[in-house]
Design a protein around this motif. Sequence first.
Motif, PDB file in Angstrom:
ATOM      1  N   GLY A  28     -18.951 -38.945  12.713  1.00  0.00           N
ATOM      2  CA  GLY A  28     -19.820 -39.992  12.168  1.00  0.00           C
ATOM      3  C   GLY A  28     -19.586 -40.410  10.723  1.00  0.00           C
ATOM      4  O   GLY A  28     -20.503 -40.893  10.060  1.00  0.00           O
ATOM      5  N   GLY A  29     -18.370 -40.249  10.208  1.00  0.00           N
ATOM      6  CA  GLY A  29     -18.094 -40.656   8.833  1.00  0.00           C
ATOM      7  C   GLY A  29     -18.132 -39.505   7.848  1.00  0.00           C
ATOM      8  O   GLY A  29     -17.918 -39.694   6.651  1.00  0.00           O
ATOM      9  N   LYS A  30     -18.369 -38.301   8.343  1.00  0.00           N
ATOM     10  CA  LYS A  30     -18.520 -37.183   7.404  1.00  0.00           C
ATOM     11  C   LYS A  30     -17.211 -36.781   6.737  1.00  0.00           C
ATOM     12  O   LYS A  30     -17.207 -36.319   5.600  1.00  0.00           O
ATOM     13  CB  LYS A  30     -19.156 -35.967   8.085  1.00  0.00           C
ATOM     14  CG  LYS A  30     -19.565 -34.919   7.055  1.00  0.00           C
ATOM     15  CD  LYS A  30     -20.662 -33.993   7.507  1.00  0.00           C
ATOM     16  CE  LYS A  30     -21.149 -33.146   6.344  1.00  0.00           C
ATOM     17  NZ  LYS A  30     -22.232 -32.239   6.729  1.00  0.00           N
ATOM     18  N   ALA A  40     -14.846 -38.887   5.815  1.00  0.00           N
ATOM     19  CA  ALA A  40     -14.754 -39.868   4.727  1.00  0.00           C
ATOM     20  C   ALA A  40     -15.729 -39.514   3.610  1.00  0.00           C
ATOM     21  O   ALA A  40     -15.392 -39.547   2.429  1.00  0.00           O
ATOM     22  CB  ALA A  40     -15.047 -41.269   5.256  1.00  0.00           C
ATOM     23  N   GLN A  41     -16.926 -39.143   3.995  1.00  0.00           N
ATOM     24  CA  GLN A  41     -17.966 -38.885   3.001  1.00  0.00           C
ATOM     25  C   GLN A  41     -17.638 -37.676   2.124  1.00  0.00           C
ATOM     26  O   GLN A  41     -17.774 -37.731   0.905  1.00  0.00           O
ATOM     27  CB  GLN A  41     -19.309 -38.695   3.722  1.00  0.00           C
ATOM     28  CG  GLN A  41     -20.485 -38.535   2.805  1.00  0.00           C
ATOM     29  CD  GLN A  41     -20.919 -37.082   2.704  1.00  0.00           C
ATOM     30  OE1 GLN A  41     -21.035 -36.389   3.698  1.00  0.00           O
ATOM     31  NE2 GLN A  41     -21.140 -36.626   1.483  1.00  0.00           N
ATOM     32  N   THR A  72     -14.760 -38.650  -0.264  1.00  0.00           N
ATOM     33  CA  THR A  72     -15.086 -39.615  -1.315  1.00  0.00           C
ATOM     34  C   THR A  72     -16.214 -39.134  -2.221  1.00  0.00           C
ATOM     35  O   THR A  72     -16.512 -39.779  -3.220  1.00  0.00           O
ATOM     36  CB  THR A  72     -15.474 -40.990  -0.712  1.00  0.00           C
ATOM     37  OG1 THR A  72     -16.591 -40.796   0.169  1.00  0.00           O
ATOM     38  CG2 THR A  72     -14.322 -41.614   0.038  1.00  0.00           C
ATOM     39  N   ALA A  73     -16.824 -38.004  -1.899  1.00  0.00           N
ATOM     40  CA  ALA A  73     -17.852 -37.464  -2.801  1.00  0.00           C
ATOM     41  C   ALA A  73     -17.218 -37.026  -4.122  1.00  0.00           C
ATOM     42  O   ALA A  73     -17.876 -36.998  -5.154  1.00  0.00           O
ATOM     43  CB  ALA A  73     -18.575 -36.290  -2.138  1.00  0.00           C
ATOM     44  N   PHE A 112      -7.318 -41.904  -0.521  1.00  0.00           N
ATOM     45  CA  PHE A 112      -8.107 -42.246   0.666  1.00  0.00           C
ATOM     46  C   PHE A 112      -8.269 -43.755   0.778  1.00  0.00           C
ATOM     47  O   PHE A 112      -8.824 -44.391  -0.114  1.00  0.00           O
ATOM     48  CB  PHE A 112      -9.474 -41.571   0.614  1.00  0.00           C
ATOM     49  CG  PHE A 112     -10.284 -41.798   1.870  1.00  0.00           C
ATOM     50  CD1 PHE A 112      -9.910 -41.195   3.065  1.00  0.00           C
ATOM     51  CD2 PHE A 112     -11.397 -42.623   1.869  1.00  0.00           C
ATOM     52  CE1 PHE A 112     -10.623 -41.409   4.237  1.00  0.00           C
ATOM     53  CE2 PHE A 112     -12.130 -42.849   3.028  1.00  0.00           C
ATOM     54  CZ  PHE A 112     -11.738 -42.237   4.215  1.00  0.00           C
ATOM     55  N   LYS A 113      -7.790 -44.323   1.873  1.00  0.00           N
ATOM     56  CA  LYS A 113      -7.830 -45.774   2.012  1.00  0.00           C
ATOM     57  C   LYS A 113      -9.064 -46.254   2.763  1.00  0.00           C
ATOM     58  O   LYS A 113      -9.586 -47.323   2.468  1.00  0.00           O
ATOM     59  CB  LYS A 113      -6.568 -46.270   2.727  1.00  0.00           C
ATOM     60  CG  LYS A 113      -5.283 -46.037   1.926  1.00  0.00           C
ATOM     61  CD  LYS A 113      -5.371 -46.669   0.525  1.00  0.00           C
ATOM     62  CE  LYS A 113      -4.327 -46.117  -0.432  1.00  0.00           C
ATOM     63  NZ  LYS A 113      -4.671 -46.381  -1.842  1.00  0.00           N
ATOM     64  N   GLY A 114      -9.520 -45.476   3.722  1.00  0.00           N
ATOM     65  CA  GLY A 114     -10.706 -45.915   4.440  1.00  0.00           C
ATOM     66  C   GLY A 114     -10.810 -45.285   5.813  1.00  0.00           C
ATOM     67  O   GLY A 114      -9.985 -44.453   6.195  1.00  0.00           O
ATOM     68  N   SER A 115     -11.843 -45.702   6.513  1.00  0.00           N
ATOM     69  CA  SER A 115     -12.155 -45.091   7.802  1.00  0.00           C
ATOM     70  C   SER A 115     -12.768 -46.128   8.719  1.00  0.00           C
ATOM     71  O   SER A 115     -13.409 -47.068   8.263  1.00  0.00           O
ATOM     72  CB  SER A 115     -13.170 -43.967   7.574  1.00  0.00           C
ATOM     73  OG  SER A 115     -13.582 -43.399   8.804  1.00  0.00           O
ATOM     74  N   VAL A 116     -12.575 -45.940  10.017  1.00  0.00           N
ATOM     75  CA  VAL A 116     -13.405 -46.649  10.984  1.00  0.00           C
ATOM     76  C   VAL A 116     -14.240 -45.603  11.710  1.00  0.00           C
ATOM     77  O   VAL A 116     -13.694 -44.677  12.306  1.00  0.00           O
ATOM     78  CB  VAL A 116     -12.577 -47.472  11.986  1.00  0.00           C
ATOM     79  CG1 VAL A 116     -13.459 -47.944  13.156  1.00  0.00           C
ATOM     80  CG2 VAL A 116     -11.963 -48.683  11.291  1.00  0.00           C
ATOM     81  N   VAL A 117     -15.567 -45.734  11.536  1.00  0.00           N
ATOM     82  CA  VAL A 117     -16.460 -44.852  12.261  1.00  0.00           C
ATOM     83  C   VAL A 117     -16.804 -45.569  13.565  1.00  0.00           C
ATOM     84  O   VAL A 117     -17.633 -46.464  13.583  1.00  0.00           O
ATOM     85  CB  VAL A 117     -17.738 -44.538  11.451  1.00  0.00           C
ATOM     86  CG1 VAL A 117     -18.620 -43.561  12.221  1.00  0.00           C
ATOM     87  CG2 VAL A 117     -17.381 -43.963  10.084  1.00  0.00           C
ATOM     88  N   GLY A 129     -18.697 -44.600   0.713  1.00  0.00           N
ATOM     89  CA  GLY A 129     -17.664 -43.774   1.351  1.00  0.00           C
ATOM     90  C   GLY A 129     -17.999 -43.221   2.724  1.00  0.00           C
ATOM     91  O   GLY A 129     -17.474 -42.173   3.114  1.00  0.00           O
ATOM     92  N   GLN A 136     -22.832 -41.276   7.906  1.00  0.00           N
ATOM     93  CA  GLN A 136     -22.946 -39.826   8.070  1.00  0.00           C
ATOM     94  C   GLN A 136     -24.406 -39.371   8.148  1.00  0.00           C
ATOM     95  O   GLN A 136     -24.755 -38.568   9.006  1.00  0.00           O
ATOM     96  CB  GLN A 136     -22.206 -39.133   6.911  1.00  0.00           C
ATOM     97  CG  GLN A 136     -22.151 -37.636   7.037  1.00  0.00           C
ATOM     98  CD  GLN A 136     -23.139 -36.983   6.113  1.00  0.00           C
ATOM     99  OE1 GLN A 136     -23.217 -37.308   4.946  1.00  0.00           O
ATOM    100  NE2 GLN A 136     -23.894 -36.027   6.648  1.00  0.00           N
ATOM    101  N   THR A 179     -25.859 -40.477  11.543  1.00  0.00           N
ATOM    102  CA  THR A 179     -25.343 -39.785  12.730  1.00  0.00           C
ATOM    103  C   THR A 179     -25.572 -38.279  12.676  1.00  0.00           C
ATOM    104  O   THR A 179     -25.292 -37.584  13.659  1.00  0.00           O
ATOM    105  CB  THR A 179     -23.835 -40.070  12.931  1.00  0.00           C
ATOM    106  OG1 THR A 179     -23.138 -39.662  11.750  1.00  0.00           O
ATOM    107  CG2 THR A 179     -23.586 -41.529  13.206  1.00  0.00           C
ATOM    108  N   SER A 199     -18.915 -47.952  11.788  1.00  0.00           N
ATOM    109  CA  SER A 199     -18.771 -48.331  10.389  1.00  0.00           C
ATOM    110  C   SER A 199     -17.303 -48.543  10.067  1.00  0.00           C
ATOM    111  O   SER A 199     -16.436 -47.935  10.687  1.00  0.00           O
ATOM    112  CB  SER A 199     -19.307 -47.188   9.520  1.00  0.00           C
ATOM    113  OG  SER A 199     -19.088 -47.456   8.157  1.00  0.00           O
ATOM    114  N   VAL A 223     -15.267 -47.852   6.727  1.00  0.00           N
ATOM    115  CA  VAL A 223     -15.273 -47.393   5.341  1.00  0.00           C
ATOM    116  C   VAL A 223     -14.041 -47.992   4.689  1.00  0.00           C
ATOM    117  O   VAL A 223     -12.929 -47.499   4.853  1.00  0.00           O
ATOM    118  CB  VAL A 223     -15.247 -45.856   5.269  1.00  0.00           C
ATOM    119  CG1 VAL A 223     -15.323 -45.402   3.821  1.00  0.00           C
ATOM    120  CG2 VAL A 223     -16.406 -45.254   6.072  1.00  0.00           C
ATOM    121  N   ALA A 271     -10.345 -48.567  -0.005  1.00  0.00           N
ATOM    122  CA  ALA A 271      -9.341 -49.307  -0.787  1.00  0.00           C
ATOM    123  C   ALA A 271      -9.539 -50.815  -0.589  1.00  0.00           C
ATOM    124  O   ALA A 271     -10.025 -51.254   0.453  1.00  0.00           O
ATOM    125  CB  ALA A 271      -7.945 -48.901  -0.331  1.00  0.00           C
TER     126      ALA A 271
END
Lengths: 417, 417
Positions: A284-286, A288-289, A292-293, A301-306, B284, B289, B292, B304, B306, B309
């Motif tokens: 669920g994006g964790k 990425a999270q 990026t924290a 890090f370029k990005g994510s698709v959740v 991010g 996150q 979910t 999502s 993210v 970039a």
Amino acid sequence: MKATIITIGDEILIGQIVDTNSAFIAKSLDSIGVEINEMISISDSKEHILNTFAQLQNTVDLVVITGGLGPTKDDITKKTFCDYFQDELVVDQKVLAHVTQLIEGFYKRTITQINKDQALVPSKCTVLHNQVGTAPGMWVKKENTVFISLPGVPYEMKYLVENEIIPKVVREYQRPYIIHKTILTYGQGESLVAERIETWENNLPPFIKLAYLPSAGSVRLRLSARGTDKQVLEKELEQNIKSLDAIIHDIIVGFDQEETLEVVVGKLLTQHGKTLSTAESCTGGKIAQVLTAAAGASSYFKGSVVSYATAAKIDVLGISEALIAEHSVVSAAVAADMALSIRKMMKTDYAIATTGNAGPSKGETTADVGTVFIALATPNSVLVEEFNFGQPREKVIDRAVIKSLEMLQKEILKNVV
Amino acid sequence: MKATIITIGDEILIGQIVDTNSAFIAKSLDSIGVEINEMISISDSKEHILNTFAQLQNTVDLVVITGGLGPTKDDITKKTFCDYFQDELVVDQKVLAHVTQLIEGFYKRTITQINKDQALVPSKCTVLHNQVGTAPGMWVKKENTVFISLPGVPYEMKYLVENEIIPKVVREYQRPYIIHKTILTYGQGESLVAERIETWENNLPPFIKLAYLPSAGSVRLRLSARGTDKQVLEKELEQNIKSLDAIIHDIIVGFDQEETLEVVVGKLLTQHGKTLSTAESCTGGKIAQVLTAAAGASSYFKGSVVSYATAAKIDVLGISEALIAEHSVVSAAVAADMALSIRKMMKTDYAIATTGNAGPSKGETTADVGTVFIALATPNSVLVEEFNFGQPREKVIDRAVIKSLEMLQKEILKNVV
């Protein structure tokens, strides 16, 4: 030199919030050789606070207190300080000017009496100026113990610890050296590791303590050496780690002292100039999270698709409906295709994909609760692994995040070494 | 009925890990009317543990201890129990069978002596069976105090609290009622709220306590009533909340007792059959996150992107390079376009987008550190707001997440009421 950390607040005692302040303060003090004797959380009750202060008086050098400094009626630390030190509240002009500037200048509101009262401090205290909030910190020495009061808002507390307390303790106190070294092992459980290193552990010198810190799939071994001669500590640690390495070389994956896996992976990617993207379903994006924290994530890090819903996997990631129909959405084939697809979309060197069922119920999928497929796409390969992380949900998500980062870490190290 | 919670572990005292167990135990006990007197974290030292036990003996009804139950040398709680209760360790056959089944049946490993030793328990204790791990819980009564030992692994501890301890305490003890009510206010600071409700607060009956729990943009007011007559407590709480509502109706946004904003928003979306997607830059993936992390998110959360970039904003979300060149990547125009784009891609009713600079440095953007644009796309509009959340980085990210969810909550409520 010993310290006790006190957290004041009913909201902690009823479990409404988790106390994260104490760990930050402990880590900061530990890093300069101050030993934390105890952490205590108590209620917003004057009697309770006074009793606790009296018990600690002259048994520790420092008492660091967070909470109870806000402007409202339930915040009573300041008045209790006056009682304990037989003192009275006086206006600190520097704090008053700062509070006025913050309220009227930054927040553009009219200052109220309650705001102004933030500038009241016990006359005997040394004010620790809080540049990032309205409640000042306070430092009062009574006999052999210093009592330090800090606001409970985490970033205000952190500001005062880093900018006021640590420098002041370093200036004013002699402290021993404490050196921690952490050895990260992977792939064997705590009991098995303990059995393998039993003889080595029994031969450790008395000033070196060993702790086992197990987490999903890995065990962190922490050696803590304490003493007055830094060179002796370092030499002994080095020798013991060398002999440990000889025994369990096969499972040691790193010697990073305090760093979390996401920081280690982030540094590895940055060092080698590689980039990463993620396609996350059950996590669920964790991933990425957590990446990026930390500041500096944008360099790798370029990005994510959740793609939480199946439709999102089809519409956004371009996974074919036929593939999903054939293998189901929680499958090695879909994980691999998600990783390949996001790597292409985000134009990165590596890509991680997760698909699974975190539970508690089966949801859209037919996969067992706890099943997770993790795929890692590299410039010339895609690796998929299947796991069952059991339950509960939070464990499944957390283990999937850690396992993903471990797979990536191994892959980078394999290509580098 | 009073309880003290003890956490044992050097890793807590040096700040290497945050103790989240105590809050969970506190919340569980509080919910059945047990008052938590103190939480204490102490080291893995036998002397320290024994002293703490002796101090608590007969001053509280329950002492709940976590940590120190693992199979390795640094885990000494069990031996210390034997010392304190003048007892000896004996093999519990039921635990041994369970450990053997777990190691040999589930993990497919040969059982070792260290594993088998997990089944050793003090002869005087009542074993609390741990179905989700190898270390059993233990319950021993000495004079007027029950000492309960639980493993430190969070999901094992939770399992035992929920399935063993709470039912046993409910069966065996008389307890008063504790009722908490939380009123969520939004838009005014803690001091201002306190000034507005001062007279009301002064007139609260002595058995109702008020606490202020401020967080980004909102203040939670928590009323806690304690007594033996549940009806009286409920009636008094209801009346006082009614009179409070009359005073600050303009800023009250909810009366949910314990729920986090993401749970409230998730429920709203589910109730109204609406769906959500997010396009996250500075946050991010944290919005995805937190949503979910709760079970059931799949009924409303589709996914999502993210787009950390700038290239990901262009390549994946299809934001035009010209728009970015004209307005910069941190701008209202880009936030709005991100929200519109993700809403279309994910085919959802609502979409949230964030773009900003979480700091600490300026990075790829020219925007001030702390600046965040949040856009909310709905079926017939797009709303963008600009914020400056200051520093540090974690505060910027957390405030942006909360603010996004608040914007969405307001929008849904507006259309419903």
